[in-house]
Design a protein around this motif. Structure first.
Motif, PDB file in Angstrom:
ATOM      1  N   MET A 274       7.775 -17.238  11.665  1.00  0.00           N
ATOM      2  CA  MET A 274       7.590 -16.573  12.950  1.00  0.00           C
ATOM      3  C   MET A 274       6.287 -16.979  13.631  1.00  0.00           C
ATOM      4  N   LEU A 275       5.435 -17.710  12.917  1.00  0.00           N
ATOM      5  CA  LEU A 275       4.086 -17.983  13.400  1.00  0.00           C
ATOM      6  C   LEU A 275       3.942 -19.421  13.858  1.00  0.00           C
ATOM      7  N   SER A 276       2.988 -19.627  14.754  1.00  0.00           N
ATOM      8  CA  SER A 276       2.631 -20.974  15.166  1.00  0.00           C
ATOM      9  C   SER A 276       1.755 -21.618  14.087  1.00  0.00           C
ATOM     10  N   GLU A 277       1.502 -22.897  14.250  1.00  0.00           N
ATOM     11  CA  GLU A 277       0.683 -23.586  13.258  1.00  0.00           C
ATOM     12  C   GLU A 277      -0.727 -22.990  13.196  1.00  0.00           C
ATOM     13  N   ALA A 278      -1.285 -22.678  14.359  1.00  0.00           N
ATOM     14  CA  ALA A 278      -2.625 -22.083  14.380  1.00  0.00           C
ATOM     15  C   ALA A 278      -2.625 -20.717  13.697  1.00  0.00           C
TER      16      ALA A 278
ATOM     17  N   LYS B 200      -2.425 -21.096   9.942  1.00  0.00           N
ATOM     18  CA  LYS B 200      -3.739 -21.465   9.394  1.00  0.00           C
ATOM     19  C   LYS B 200      -4.632 -20.231   9.260  1.00  0.00           C
ATOM     20  N   ALA B 201      -4.631 -19.385  10.315  1.00  0.00           N
ATOM     21  CA  ALA B 201      -5.449 -18.164  10.269  1.00  0.00           C
ATOM     22  C   ALA B 201      -4.982 -17.236   9.154  1.00  0.00           C
ATOM     23  N   VAL B 202      -3.673 -17.134   8.959  1.00  0.00           N
ATOM     24  CA  VAL B 202      -3.133 -16.275   7.901  1.00  0.00           C
ATOM     25  C   VAL B 202      -3.511 -16.803   6.526  1.00  0.00           C
ATOM     26  N   ASN B 203      -3.372 -18.088   6.306  1.00  0.00           N
ATOM     27  CA  ASN B 203      -3.700 -18.677   5.005  1.00  0.00           C
ATOM     28  C   ASN B 203      -5.175 -18.492   4.656  1.00  0.00           C
ATOM     29  N   GLU B 204      -6.040 -18.605   5.667  1.00  0.00           N
ATOM     30  CA  GLU B 204      -7.468 -18.373   5.425  1.00  0.00           C
ATOM     31  C   GLU B 204      -7.732 -16.905   5.111  1.00  0.00           C
ATOM     32  N   PHE B 205      -6.993 -16.041   5.768  1.00  0.00           N
ATOM     33  CA  PHE B 205      -7.180 -14.599   5.549  1.00  0.00           C
ATOM     34  C   PHE B 205      -6.689 -14.170   4.176  1.00  0.00           C
ATOM     35  N   VAL B 206      -5.637 -14.824   3.665  1.00  0.00           N
ATOM     36  CA  VAL B 206      -5.082 -14.482   2.349  1.00  0.00           C
ATOM     37  C   VAL B 206      -6.147 -14.603   1.272  1.00  0.00           C
ATOM     38  N   GLU B 207      -6.987 -15.627   1.389  1.00  0.00           N
ATOM     39  CA  GLU B 207      -8.016 -15.848   0.371  1.00  0.00           C
ATOM     40  C   GLU B 207      -9.066 -14.738   0.355  1.00  0.00           C
ATOM     41  N   LYS B 208      -9.179 -13.988   1.451  1.00  0.00           N
ATOM     42  CA  LYS B 208     -10.180 -12.921   1.520  1.00  0.00           C
ATOM     43  C   LYS B 208      -9.655 -11.589   0.985  1.00  0.00           C
ATOM     44  N   ILE B 209      -8.350 -11.482   0.805  1.00  0.00           N
ATOM     45  CA  ILE B 209      -7.759 -10.212   0.371  1.00  0.00           C
ATOM     46  C   ILE B 209      -8.035  -9.988  -1.108  1.00  0.00           C
ATOM     47  N   ASP B 210      -8.562  -8.821  -1.422  1.00  0.00           N
ATOM     48  CA  ASP B 210      -8.839  -8.445  -2.809  1.00  0.00           C
ATOM     49  C   ASP B 210      -8.116  -7.136  -3.090  1.00  0.00           C
ATOM     50  N   ILE B 211      -6.970  -7.212  -3.779  1.00  0.00           N
ATOM     51  CA  ILE B 211      -6.184  -5.997  -4.001  1.00  0.00           C
ATOM     52  C   ILE B 211      -6.804  -5.091  -5.040  1.00  0.00           C
ATOM     53  N   THR B 212      -7.853  -5.567  -5.724  1.00  0.00           N
ATOM     54  CA  THR B 212      -8.549  -4.694  -6.675  1.00  0.00           C
ATOM     55  C   THR B 212      -9.545  -3.783  -5.964  1.00  0.00           C
ATOM     56  N   ASP B 213      -9.807  -4.057  -4.678  1.00  0.00           N
ATOM     57  CA  ASP B 213     -10.694  -3.217  -3.875  1.00  0.00           C
ATOM     58  C   ASP B 213      -9.848  -2.113  -3.232  1.00  0.00           C
ATOM     59  N   ALA B 214      -9.928  -0.898  -3.778  1.00  0.00           N
ATOM     60  CA  ALA B 214      -9.086   0.203  -3.321  1.00  0.00           C
ATOM     61  C   ALA B 214      -9.329   0.512  -1.844  1.00  0.00           C
ATOM     62  N   THR B 215     -10.581   0.468  -1.409  1.00  0.00           N
ATOM     63  CA  THR B 215     -10.898   0.755  -0.012  1.00  0.00           C
ATOM     64  C   THR B 215     -10.274  -0.278   0.916  1.00  0.00           C
TER      65      THR B 215
ATOM     66  N   GLU C 133       0.070  -9.284  15.868  1.00  0.00           N
ATOM     67  CA  GLU C 133      -1.011  -9.003  14.918  1.00  0.00           C
ATOM     68  C   GLU C 133      -0.454  -8.364  13.643  1.00  0.00           C
ATOM     69  N   LEU C 134       0.448  -7.390  13.797  1.00  0.00           N
ATOM     70  CA  LEU C 134       1.064  -6.759  12.624  1.00  0.00           C
ATOM     71  C   LEU C 134       1.864  -7.776  11.815  1.00  0.00           C
ATOM     72  N   THR C 135       2.586  -8.652  12.499  1.00  0.00           N
ATOM     73  CA  THR C 135       3.354  -9.673  11.793  1.00  0.00           C
ATOM     74  C   THR C 135       2.447 -10.539  10.929  1.00  0.00           C
ATOM     75  N   MET C 136       1.290 -10.915  11.467  1.00  0.00           N
ATOM     76  CA  MET C 136       0.355 -11.746  10.701  1.00  0.00           C
ATOM     77  C   MET C 136      -0.200 -10.989   9.504  1.00  0.00           C
ATOM     78  N   TYR C 137      -0.516  -9.692   9.666  1.00  0.00           N
ATOM     79  CA  TYR C 137      -0.974  -8.892   8.524  1.00  0.00           C
ATOM     80  C   TYR C 137       0.101  -8.840   7.441  1.00  0.00           C
ATOM     81  N   ILE C 138       1.349  -8.626   7.846  1.00  0.00           N
ATOM     82  CA  ILE C 138       2.446  -8.507   6.872  1.00  0.00           C
ATOM     83  C   ILE C 138       2.669  -9.833   6.155  1.00  0.00           C
ATOM     84  N   VAL C 139       2.681 -10.943   6.900  1.00  0.00           N
ATOM     85  CA  VAL C 139       2.881 -12.249   6.273  1.00  0.00           C
ATOM     86  C   VAL C 139       1.751 -12.552   5.294  1.00  0.00           C
ATOM     87  N   ALA C 140       0.505 -12.259   5.700  1.00  0.00           N
ATOM     88  CA  ALA C 140      -0.633 -12.493   4.808  1.00  0.00           C
ATOM     89  C   ALA C 140      -0.511 -11.639   3.549  1.00  0.00           C
TER      90      ALA C 140
END
Length: 390
Positions: free
Chosen positions: A52-56, A59-74, A188-195
């Motif tokens: 559903m996303l453009s190439e740009a 890229k933003a989603v893939n970079e954001f995935v690396e920042k997600i830490d599911i061990t951080d409850a907050t 924006e929600l779609t990108m959060y969900i995909v990430a």
């Protein structure tokens, strides 16, 4: 439509709290044709993924995935909250627009206009006392007074309708901007969900199996608890993604609902234009003709032949005026939107929500069953290891 910009994903939504949704003020009015309705066909399930996303955006989603830490409850609790708050504020703003809009006033003005035109009598006397063209003579000043009063009333109603039209045009432009905002929040929600789904896929394929293998091999309580804690964190994050998908569905529904409100306003603008640009000028021209016919009738009252001819002309004129007035009344009283269309739209929205809830319930049950089965397998494996050491 404003130029599209890629949404900025954040793990600290409190920093964006000041960016609440507000109704646009005094927008520039533009015109545009609504897209034609697509033919009805069997609906296919929609899968939310990076297709559903453009190439740009990918890229933003893939970079954001690396920042997600599911061990951080907050971080997990606040994941996507900024987008959810925007949707909630947008929904509230749209609801306020519906609450404050009163198309009844416009309908009353149009009805008053129809009544005024129907009651107009070029002879200057009430129709209850005599026919439209009775034999009683009417003084010229009485005719002029009656015409002036009717024209003044119609002009006053026209001023009110002009103001209603201006307000409706502002609303149409504002709803355009609201629609664009909703599209931005939806993306924006779609990108959060995909990430989030990408992160879940990664931890389920790598981290969870590694922790499970470690717990099985060591057989220690600490490793078993570490695996269980991490699995719970994954489940909580998965639930958070489910909540975001529900919010995304709300945003998806707001699009056609916003367009429906906009179409209602546009239809009313067209009705007002019909009255102001067609009905009123026609009525005024007929009023001038009626006044001229009345003067001719009075000037030639002594000549029966001319009087009869004048009466015939006045009768034909009244029939035309009656037909025009009836057509105007019918047009003004026509409905704006088919109730069956609204009922079908509402049933489709409710059915969609029911289906989403059913799918989520089944997903939770499957995860619960899988968790029980994993626990059983782990216990059996641990027991087997103990038997080997005995």
């Amino acid at each position: 439509m404003s130029e599209y910009t890629i949404p900025s994903l954040t793990l600290t939504p409190e920093e964006d709290a000041a960016q609440a949704v507000q109704a646009p003020a005094a927008p520039t009015l533009t015109t545009g044709a609504e897209p034609a309705a697509a033919p009805k066909k069997e609906a296919e399930p929609v899968v939310v993924d990076d297709s559903m996303l453009s190439e740009a955006e990918k890229k933003a989603v893939n970079e954001f995935v690396e920042k997600i830490d599911i061990t951080d409850a907050t971080q997990v609790m606040q994941y996507g909250v900024a987008a959810q708050k925007n949707i909630a504020a947008f929904s509230e703003n749209a609801l306020n627009q519906v609450r404050t809009k009163d198309l009844g006033d416009i309908g009353d003005s149009l009805s008053s206009l129809v009544v005024e035109l129907k009651n107009y009598d070029p002879s200057g006397e009430p129709q209850k006392k005599k026919g439209l063209f009775g034999r009683a003579k009417v003084k010229a000043d009485e005719v002029r007074a009656q015409n002036a009063k009717a024209e003044a009333n119609v002009d006053k109603i026209c001023e009110i309708l002009e103001q209603h039209k201006l307000n409706l045009m502002k609303d149409v432009a504002m709803l355009d901007q609201m629609y664009d905002l909703n599209q931005q929040y939806y993306k924006e929600l779609t990108m959060y969900i995909v990430a989030g789904k990408k992160k879940l896929a990664k931890v389920k394929a790598e981290d969870l199996p590694q922790l499970h293998e470690k717990a099985v091999q060591s057989g220690t309580q600490e490793d078993a608890e570490a695996y269980n804690d991490y699995a719970n964190m994954v489940q909580r994050f998965e639930k958070k993604i489910g909540d975001l998908e529900l919010t995304r569905m709300i945003s998806l529904q707001m699009g056609p609902q916003t367009r429906l409100l906009q179409n209602n306003d546009t239809a009313m603008i067209e009705k007002i234009d019909t009255s102001l640009l067609n009905t009123i000028p026609l009525w005024k021209s007929q009023m001038v003709i009626s006044m001229g016919l009345e003067r001719s009738r009075q000037a030639t009252a002594a000549q029966s032949a001319v009087t009869n001819m004048t009466n015939e002309l006045l009768k034909k004129n009244s029939e035309m005026l009656k037909m025009g007035t009836i057509n105007t009344a019918k047009e003004a009283e026509r409905g704006i939107v088919d109730l069956e269309t609204l009922r079908k739209t509402n049933e489709d929205l409710i059915s969609t929500l029911d289906e989403v809830m059913k799918i989520q319930d089944e997903g939770r049950q499957k995860r619960a069953d899988a968790e029980k089965e994993l626990g059983k397998i782990e216990g059996e494996l641990r027991q087997k290891l103990l038997e080997l050491r005995a």
